[in-house]
Scaffold this motif. Sequence first.
Motif, short mmCIF file in Angstrom:
data_model
loop_
_atom_site.label_atom_id
_atom_site.label_comp_id
_atom_site.label_asym_id
_atom_site.label_seq_id
_atom_site.Cartn_x
_atom_site.Cartn_y
_atom_site.Cartn_z
N UNK A 189 0.81 -1.22 0.00
CA UNK A 189 0.00 0.00 0.00
C UNK A 189 0.85 1.27 0.00
N UNK A 191 3.43 4.33 -0.82
CA UNK A 191 3.90 5.09 -1.98
C UNK A 191 5.12 5.89 -1.54
N UNK A 192 5.91 6.37 -2.49
CA UNK A 192 7.18 7.02 -2.14
C UNK A 192 7.04 8.24 -1.23
N UNK A 193 5.97 9.00 -1.42
CA UNK A 193 5.76 10.17 -0.55
C UNK A 193 5.59 9.73 0.91
N UNK A 196 8.81 8.45 2.42
CA UNK A 196 9.62 9.60 2.81
C UNK A 196 9.13 10.19 4.13
N UNK A 197 7.81 10.31 4.26
CA UNK A 197 7.24 10.92 5.46
C UNK A 197 7.49 10.06 6.69
N UNK A 200 11.39 9.79 7.63
CA UNK A 200 12.12 11.01 7.98
C UNK A 200 12.45 11.02 9.48
N UNK A 220 3.16 -2.27 -8.07
CA UNK A 220 4.26 -1.87 -8.95
C UNK A 220 5.21 -0.83 -8.37
N UNK A 221 5.00 -0.44 -7.11
CA UNK A 221 5.78 0.67 -6.55
C UNK A 221 6.98 0.22 -5.72
N UNK A 223 10.17 -0.82 -6.18
CA UNK A 223 11.50 -0.21 -6.36
C UNK A 223 11.45 1.31 -6.17
N UNK A 224 10.34 1.92 -6.55
CA UNK A 224 10.19 3.37 -6.33
C UNK A 224 10.18 3.65 -4.83
N UNK A 227 13.65 3.51 -3.52
CA UNK A 227 14.34 4.76 -3.86
C UNK A 227 14.01 5.85 -2.83
N UNK A 228 12.77 5.89 -2.42
CA UNK A 228 12.36 6.86 -1.40
C UNK A 228 13.02 6.54 -0.07
N UNK A 230 15.97 5.03 0.30
CA UNK A 230 17.37 5.46 0.12
C UNK A 230 17.50 6.96 0.35
N UNK A 231 16.56 7.69 -0.24
CA UNK A 231 16.57 9.15 -0.13
C UNK A 231 16.44 9.59 1.32
#
Lengths: 328, 328
Positions: A189, A191-193, A196-197, A200, A220-221, A223-224, A227-228, A230-231
Amino acid sequence: MAALPFHGFQGRRLYINDVAMRDGLQIEPVFVPTEDKIALVNALSRTGLAKIEVTSFTSPKAIPALRDAEAVMKQIERVPGVAYVALVPNLRGAERALECRVDELNLVMSASETHNLANLRMTRAQSRHGLTEIVRAARGAATAVNISISTAFGCPMEGAVGVDDVLEIGDWFAGEGATGITLCDTTGMANPLQVEALCDGLAERWKGLELTLHFHNTRGMGLANALAGLNAGIVRYDASLGGLGGCPYAPGATGNVCTEDLVHMLQAMGCDTGVDLDALLDCAAQLPGLIGHELSGQVVKAGKSDRRHAPPADFAETRERALARDRA
Amino acid sequence: MAALPFHGFQGRRLYINDVAMRDGLQIEPVFVPTEDKIALVNALSRTGLAKIEVTSFTSPKAIPALRDAEAVMKQIERVPGVAYVALVPNLRGAERALECRVDELNLVMSASETHNLANLRMTRAQSRHGLTEIVRAARGAATAVNISISTAFGCPMEGAVGVDDVLEIGDWFAGEGATGITLCDTTGMANPLQVEALCDGLAERWKGLELTLHFHNTRGMGLANALAGLNAGIVRYDASLGGLGGCPYAPGATGNVCTEDLVHMLQAMGCDTGVDLDALLDCAAQLPGLIGHELSGQVVKAGKSDRRHAPPADFAETRERALARDRA
């Protein structure tokens, strides 16, 4: 926005935990023979993975696919530097796992009450009480112990899960002496946002603990989301060889993020995963034969992105004809 | 690293171009009946997509699946605000397309010489010469014209493609009056680091042009690459309904990034795609029936990430039993 933030990932040391042998195999209808499991763990051990979740010390009736936990854990060849992990649901399982000298116990509870009840048949308070006893037993045995928090990015039954619920569970076990915390996107479920949240500031909050992200690729998310992560500075990731392991709530959908696809992306980005990708792809190629069906991994089908193909058979002729037009 | 960079995507207006009707259907062995194509374009038109690549004005012998280009383009209902695009390989195709009042011509050449020869049977110099004539014809007809640069992130035959080769082709057509440039990851070789590197500064370099990214999911990195594109400030993306369209170099691998999966991620991250995702999912659900096989799209199988599932049938009993343990 900082210029070229992903360039900062180059050379970063990342740590991959493959969970296929436990999280993947546990839902497969076939029983993979013990010697095949041992051979695959041994092969995975030599790829450079940081951790391997080898099995689960649960009741053979609950998870027949992993009824050979002792045999597998005792017979695998331990490669120095690789941590061999087992999931344990209760104190009895923890004792069995410690008796087999696992390097790390992995404990599971859900951030959502409904999922915890549906999945573990306990309230969250009951899970927390039981798992706290295991954390103490593990620490008494000087063994690492990780808490995997399911539904940390959403519950398929309740929907959104409060960030505070996740943090509070993590804080509790951090205080009780757990050595690691894994945030699990149990049904894909996140997502990258959102990643990140939630991530943090976590590395500071749970300083000294190993912090891991566990994503599914259900929408499908996967790997995305990595990435988040990692960021946000997270360096540890769960993934499953071949993407083994489905999702009970989404028949036909993919489950865990695929280890070799994740490693492929990370290496292409210049990260240091420590993994020999070709050796990992050889392991992934064996899986369909062991479990009797195709898997969702992409790189094992398409080849690595630096794979070269021969030009078409008529290429020389095509080229000559094109050049002749210029001469005409 | 800037704090929470993905939070900056919230509310950002993005523009999605669905290429399934052209890039997808062109490699399907079945001929989708003209009236079914028209009905699907009409349905897509009502989802809020910014652009639809409707067909290709090529020779019926070369691409029989799209031999009804005129009929489709003339009979679809044009929704104001949607740009209807057609691929054209040569001046004759451009004339046919302009006669059908397309909103935009899409031209293709490769950044790599080998791929251009293998795919288009011309040298890059020959392609550039021919396409320049078309750009002039389009501008003479006051019609938008986009250059899709294939293999911009790598060539399956040559391997790495020089950034300068890509930039030089883009610069040329920008100078000749093209209104848009699309960088295409034709066989899914791109990774997010590379996307970041290639896209850095492009919006300024090709100011005034529409700059689009076209990713494939061949190695599972499609959505991660889109995230890298967003991070670099790119707001236009090609994608294909259902992920329709494979990759001739990787049998069994997925092809184009799936439109509904991309829109699902972008919307979950708070971006403004302008798309009605439920309507788009309805379109995607029709595709397997039209082409006779399953597709790689994930969200159409798993449901959106906010989809709720009922707890197991024995949930009330499980819960009661758990609570009873506390009372005992």
